[in-house]
Scaffold this active site. Structure first.
Site, PDB file in Angstrom:
ATOM      1  N   ASP A 161      -5.548  10.690  18.585  1.00 39.82           N
ATOM      2  CA  ASP A 161      -4.783   9.519  18.981  1.00 39.82           C
ATOM      3  C   ASP A 161      -5.043   8.409  17.963  1.00 39.82           C
ATOM      4  OD1 ASP A 161      -3.547   7.371  20.143  1.00 39.82           O
ATOM      5  OD2 ASP A 161      -4.649   7.463  22.040  1.00 39.82           O
TER       6      ASP A 161
ATOM      7  N   ASN B 192       3.077   9.806   8.455  1.00 39.68           N
ATOM      8  CA  ASN B 192       4.360   9.859   9.145  1.00 39.68           C
ATOM      9  C   ASN B 192       4.255   9.402  10.600  1.00 39.68           C
ATOM     10  OD1 ASN B 192       7.192  10.983   9.738  1.00 39.68           O
ATOM     11  ND2 ASN B 192       5.890  12.218  11.093  1.00 39.68           N
TER      12      ASN B 192
ATOM     13  N   TYR C  81       7.522  -3.380  15.951  1.00 43.31           N
ATOM     14  CA  TYR C  81       7.719  -2.212  15.093  1.00 43.31           C
ATOM     15  C   TYR C  81       8.141  -2.653  13.694  1.00 43.31           C
ATOM     16  CZ  TYR C  81       9.575   2.228  13.406  1.00 43.31           C
ATOM     17  OH  TYR C  81       9.824   3.363  12.669  1.00 43.31           O
ATOM     18  N   GLY C  82       9.122  -3.558  13.631  1.00 41.88           N
ATOM     19  CA  GLY C  82       9.587  -4.015  12.336  1.00 41.88           C
ATOM     20  C   GLY C  82       8.497  -4.707  11.542  1.00 41.88           C
ATOM     21  N   ALA C  83       7.681  -5.521  12.211  1.00 43.43           N
ATOM     22  CA  ALA C  83       6.605  -6.234  11.529  1.00 43.43           C
ATOM     23  C   ALA C  83       5.546  -5.270  11.000  1.00 43.43           C
ATOM     24  CB  ALA C  83       5.969  -7.253  12.474  1.00 43.43           C
ATOM     25  N   ALA C  84       5.195  -4.257  11.806  1.00 43.16           N
ATOM     26  CA  ALA C  84       4.202  -3.276  11.357  1.00 43.16           C
ATOM     27  C   ALA C  84       4.715  -2.495  10.152  1.00 43.16           C
ATOM     28  CB  ALA C  84       3.859  -2.328  12.501  1.00 43.16           C
ATOM     29  N   LYS C  85       6.001  -2.135  10.176  1.00 42.60           N
ATOM     30  CA  LYS C  85       6.570  -1.391   9.058  1.00 42.60           C
ATOM     31  C   LYS C  85       6.728  -2.270   7.830  1.00 42.60           C
ATOM     32  CE  LYS C  85       6.954   2.694  10.910  1.00 42.60           C
ATOM     33  NZ  LYS C  85       6.161   3.837  10.385  1.00 42.60           N
TER      34      LYS C  85
END
Length: 261
Positions: free
Chosen positions: A63, A90, A156-160
């Protein structure tokens, strides 16, 4: 890069792009260590690789939302394979919610652990071996959403976006070492983890281009690895918001008018 006999650590391998990529890499002769939270799914992938004539991958149920898990995986995979010549980060987690609702709570922190800190930790774990060997490849899977600030998908966008920036920085840091860095930028892909379908649309989801298949994405990634690419967007239109940020903001503004937050 010739994949024959090359030891590869692939995360997020139990489903979607990762599953398709495991089959595509094994078909090119790579030796795999595969990781994901769902060990049963990984075992099924490993069995299918062996049934197709490939070397059965080493399986690691882990995890990556837990701090410290990624570093341990890097060490264990290197022990199982002898070394790691290619790392493919990935694995990814999605999260639908506003900053007002979620703040910096556990769900937000777990997403960043999976989508940003774990790729960074895994790279740190395997880079010494790559440097010693004088070659290697770190592959980070980001997203076109790093440049499209859609409401409720900000985490999600900020992490990517952070991972994309770290990827480009790492490439400069490894200049002259023989270790390469590849950014993969997927667009809409036909997987079970499409957060856009979970958004609170006022009427119905906005129309988007048809998603590509995970198998198509996997083939594009393998070609990018073998061809020595620095960045590969698939489909190619996914590159538009990154190269023209105004286009990403315009897309997000249009979507925002249709989302209840």
């Amino acid at each position: 890069m010739d994949l024959t006999g090359t030891p590869v650590l692939l995360t997020g391998a139990s489903s979607g792009i990762g599953r398709a990529l495991a089959f595509a890499l094994a078909a090119r002769g790579a030796r795999l260590a595969v990781a994901a939270r769902g060990r049963d799914g990984l075992e099924a992938v490993a069995d299918a690789v062996a049934a197709r004539g490939g070397t059965r991958p080493a399986v690691f149920g882990v995890d990556l939302s837990r701090p410290g898990a990624a570093a341990g995986l890097g060490r264990d995979a290197a022990d199982a394979l002898g070394s790691v010549r290619i790392l493919i980060n990935n694995a990814g987690a999605g999260l639908v919610g506003t900053q007002e609702d979620l703040g910096d709570g556990p769900a937000a922190r777990e997403l960043f652990e999976t989508d940003f800190w774990s790729p960074v930790a895994l790279a740190r774990a395997v880079l010494p071996g790559m440097r010693e060997h004088g070659s290697g490849l770190v592959v980070n899977v980001t997203s076109t959403l790093q440049s499209v600030p859609v409401p409720a998908l900000g985490y999600y966008g900020a992490a990517k976006a952070a991972l994309g920036h770290a990827t480009r920085t790492l490439r400069h840091e490894l200049r002259g070492t023989g270790v390469r860095v590849l950014e993969i930028v997927p667009g809409a892909t036909d997987t079970a983890a499409r957060d856009i379908d979970l958004l609170p649309w006022r009427d119905r989801p906005v129309r988007t281009p048809p998603p590509v298949s995970p198998e198509s994405a996997a083939r594009a990634i393998v070609r990018a690895i073998e061809g020595g690419r620095r960045r590969r967007a698939h489909p190619a239109t996914s590159l538009l918001p990154l190269e023209l940020p105004a286009a990403g903001r315009l897309i997000a503004s249009f979507a925002a008018r249709r989302i209840d937050v």
